[in-house]
Write an enzyme that holds these catalytic residues in place. Structure first.
Site, short mmCIF file in Angstrom:
data_model
loop_
_atom_site.label_atom_id
_atom_site.label_comp_id
_atom_site.label_asym_id
_atom_site.label_seq_id
_atom_site.Cartn_x
_atom_site.Cartn_y
_atom_site.Cartn_z
CB VAL A 17 -31.93 -28.85 -78.03
CG1 VAL A 17 -30.86 -29.92 -77.83
CG2 VAL A 17 -31.53 -27.55 -77.31
CE LYS A 106 -31.23 -25.45 -68.99
NZ LYS A 106 -30.63 -25.06 -70.24
CD GLU A 130 -20.55 -32.70 -70.53
OE1 GLU A 130 -19.88 -33.63 -70.08
OE2 GLU A 130 -20.56 -31.56 -70.02
CB VAL A 133 -23.76 -27.89 -66.83
CG1 VAL A 133 -22.99 -26.70 -66.24
CG2 VAL A 133 -24.63 -28.53 -65.76
CD GLU A 191 -33.78 -22.78 -70.77
OE1 GLU A 191 -34.53 -23.74 -70.66
OE2 GLU A 191 -32.66 -22.87 -71.33
CG ASP A 202 -30.52 -21.79 -67.65
OD1 ASP A 202 -31.07 -22.84 -68.04
OD2 ASP A 202 -29.35 -21.48 -67.97
CE LYS A 206 -27.42 -23.92 -68.12
NZ LYS A 206 -27.43 -22.76 -69.02
P1 NDP Z 1 -37.95 -25.82 -77.28
O1 NDP Z 1 -39.03 -25.10 -76.56
O2 NDP Z 1 -37.38 -25.21 -78.50
O3 NDP Z 1 -38.46 -27.29 -77.66
C1 NDP Z 1 -39.23 -28.08 -76.80
C2 NDP Z 1 -39.75 -29.28 -77.58
O4 NDP Z 1 -40.45 -30.12 -76.67
C3 NDP Z 1 -40.75 -28.93 -78.68
O5 NDP Z 1 -40.51 -29.71 -79.82
C4 NDP Z 1 -42.11 -29.30 -78.09
O6 NDP Z 1 -43.06 -29.77 -79.03
C5 NDP Z 1 -41.71 -30.47 -77.21
N1 NDP Z 1 -42.66 -30.64 -76.12
C6 NDP Z 1 -43.07 -29.74 -75.22
N2 NDP Z 1 -43.96 -30.30 -74.36
C7 NDP Z 1 -44.10 -31.57 -74.76
C8 NDP Z 1 -44.89 -32.66 -74.30
N3 NDP Z 1 -45.71 -32.52 -73.26
N4 NDP Z 1 -44.79 -33.86 -74.93
C9 NDP Z 1 -43.96 -34.00 -75.99
N5 NDP Z 1 -43.19 -32.98 -76.47
C10 NDP Z 1 -43.27 -31.81 -75.87
O7 NDP Z 1 -36.81 -26.09 -76.18
P2 NDP Z 1 -35.25 -26.20 -76.41
O8 NDP Z 1 -34.95 -27.13 -77.51
O9 NDP Z 1 -34.63 -24.85 -76.44
O10 NDP Z 1 -34.78 -26.83 -75.01
C11 NDP Z 1 -35.01 -28.19 -74.72
C12 NDP Z 1 -34.23 -28.59 -73.48
O11 NDP Z 1 -32.84 -28.35 -73.69
C13 NDP Z 1 -34.58 -27.78 -72.22
O12 NDP Z 1 -34.45 -28.61 -71.09
C14 NDP Z 1 -33.52 -26.71 -72.18
O13 NDP Z 1 -33.28 -26.22 -70.87
C15 NDP Z 1 -32.33 -27.51 -72.67
N6 NDP Z 1 -31.26 -26.72 -73.24
C16 NDP Z 1 -31.52 -25.79 -74.21
C17 NDP Z 1 -30.51 -25.06 -74.77
C18 NDP Z 1 -30.74 -24.03 -75.82
O14 NDP Z 1 -29.78 -23.33 -76.18
N7 NDP Z 1 -31.96 -23.89 -76.34
C19 NDP Z 1 -29.11 -25.29 -74.36
C20 NDP Z 1 -28.94 -26.29 -73.33
C21 NDP Z 1 -29.99 -26.98 -72.81
P3 NDP Z 1 -43.66 -28.79 -80.18
O15 NDP Z 1 -42.51 -28.58 -81.12
O16 NDP Z 1 -44.76 -29.56 -80.78
O17 NDP Z 1 -44.07 -27.54 -79.47
N1 HSE Z 2 -31.14 -20.68 -71.88
C1 HSE Z 2 -29.88 -21.28 -71.65
C2 HSE Z 2 -28.79 -20.25 -71.80
C3 HSE Z 2 -29.66 -22.40 -72.60
O1 HSE Z 2 -29.08 -19.14 -72.25
O2 HSE Z 2 -27.67 -20.53 -71.40
C4 HSE Z 2 -28.44 -23.22 -72.30
O3 HSE Z 2 -28.63 -23.97 -71.14
#
Ligand code: NDP
Ligand code: HSE
Length: 441
Positions: A17, A106, A130, A133, A191, A202, A206
């Protein structure tokens, strides 16, 4: 105080994201500035490991492993790290430092949202979420703002993209469960630990957020009755089709006489119901409101770019508040309704039983069901398909095995549990092959 000409934006997380959020902030900088009335300057991106490979759009000079220092020099902090810690501490630190925050987290909001909302209220800043969820679908704001003059009675939705993708692949392409989960991970839907998706955590998070918003009551993830999709078999999927249904993982939030009921579980949805047509990683949320009637929201529920769209919408909103003054709506929990016990939740059920194919068995089963106060809506006896090992098996009394598919009228969860236990005890019942809830009819 004159309106600022630029706002400093800190991004925490640069994964699926975060990368897309950074892309939109960079590529749409001019449009965003016009919409906000001030430039949004990305001043830093906090990650776990600054040496990890990144998308070319990410300027390495922006990366830092010191997230705490970064939030102290921002007007707006976007958190897309995920999980409870360090996300909570960083967000609270950002709020205490005077920043407005936008999060997609979430898990954190469903566990401890009120701590963030209270802190933001005291500091006079916004907490927007936003993207937490249903990915790209605008659903938090419609409930929190557009429908706030109405009374919501029920929210029914497919709110997890990964499980919808997995069930869809099993249904339409006959994919094995593990294969479909691996694909969802590759596509960036799952996730970090896909257990959160397939075990329903998850979706439960939500559901807690949706129920809190819809019923003006604090609902946490521990209040949500939860069952994932790991027990759904290829047979369940095939029989769902045979009986005119498709299996979906649903989140259901209702205002009942016993209080707020929030549950997440797989359910049979009739093929002619709009939720049955929600394919792949798409999400859909149905709302039933007293004055508005039925509303449906549909779109991409997961993935980097769709989620980034929701995050950026929030960023523009909180940025406008900083430019023009004021802030968005605070948490609304005035109703303080009780949480209904899971045993009180009522729905229809479909049971598949392997029984001895001899006279009187159907009557025995029907008697046991009615003795527990559950009413049968329909019974079908079906020959087992040839490939099912039970099709040729013979019961202890020499009879062959038949399949009974029983659909009940609405019944309480507690009554159904008694029914299933009593049925399983009958000599003529060889196996309770599955018990699934039926929703949407
Ligand atoms: P990722 O695992 O792809 O990315 C997580 C990021 O957080 C990475 O860049 C990681 O760093 C960084 N990170 C982890 N721990 C730390 C820390 N201690 N300090 C600083 N940075 C840190 O997750 P997503 O992007 O998939 O998801 C992110 C959020 O968005 C979550 O809350 C998820 O539930 C939510 N979300 C995700 C969706 C999806 O479709 N993926 C949809 C809707 C919500 P590094 O790159 O160095 O490992
Ligand atoms: N892991 C979540 C899903 C990301 O599959 O819907 C969006 O919140």
């Amino acid at each position: 105080m004159p309106a600022p000409s630029a706002l400093r934006v800190a991004l925490l997380g640069c994964g699926v994201v975060g990368t897309q959020v950074a892309r939109l902030l960079i590529e749409q900088a001019d449009d965003l500035a016009s919409r906000v009335g001030a430039r949004l300057d990305l001043v830093g991106i906090a990650v776990r490991d600054i040496t990890a490979p990144r998308d070319a759009i990410i300027d390495p000079a922006l990366l830092t492993e010191d997230a705490r220092a970064l939030v102290e020099r921002a007007d707006i902090v976007i958190e897309v790290i995920g999980g409870i810690e360090p996300a909570r501490t960083l967000l609270l630190h950002a709020i205490a430092s005077g920043a407005s925050v936008v999060t997609a987290n979430k898990a954190l909001l469903a566990e401890d949202g009120p701590t963030l909302y209270r802190a933001a209220d005291e500091a006079g800043v916004d907490v927007y979420y936003e993207a937490a969820v249903a990915g790209a679908i605008p659903i938090v704001r419609p409930i929190r703002e557009s429908l706030t003059g109405d009374r919501i009675q029920r929210v029914l939705g497919i709110v997890n993209g990964t499980t919808n993708y997995v069930l869809d692949q099993m249904t339409t392409h006959g994919l094995a469960f593990d294969e479909a989960v691996a694909q969802a991970q590759e596509l960036g839907y799952a996730e970090a630990d896909p257990t959160a998706d397939v075990e329903g955590f998850d979706a439960a998070a939500k559901a807690a957020i949706l129920a809190s918003l819809a019923f003006h009551t604090r609902v946490t993830i521990s209040d949500v009755q939860r069952e994932g999709i790991t027990k759904i078999t290829a047979d369940d999927v095939a029989w769902a089709k045979q009986t005119g249904h498709v299996i979906k993982l649903l989140a259901i939030c209702e205002a009942t006489e016993a209080g707020v009921s929030a549950r997440v579980h797989p359910a049979l949805v009739p093929l002619d119901h709009p939720l049955a047509g929600v394919r792949g990683a798409f999400n859909a949320v149905f709302i039933e409101a007293e004055a508005a009637g039925e509303l449906m929201f549909y779109g991409r529920g997961a993935g980097g770019a769709p989620t980034a769209s929701a995050v950026l919408g929030d960023v523009v909103s909180v940025a406008r508040h900083r430019v023009l003054g004021g802030k968005g709506p605070a948490e609304s929990h005035y109703a303080g309704l009780p949480i209904a016990a899971p045993a009180t939740s009522r729905t229809r059920y479909q049971m598949r039983l392997a029984v001895s194919d001899r006279p009187g068995v159907l009557a025995q089963v029907a008697q046991v069901v009615s003795a527990t106060g559950v009413s049968i809506e329909a019974v079908r006896q079906v020959a087992l398909p040839d490939q099912d090992s039970r099709a040729t098996s013979v019961g202890s009394d020499g009879s062959t095995v038949a399949l009974l598919v029983i659909t009940t009228h609405h019944a309480a969860e507690s009554a159904l549990a008694q029914t299933v236990a009593a049925i399983a005890d009958l000599d003529a019942v060889q196996d309770v092959m599955s018990v699934l809830r039926v929703e949407g009819s």
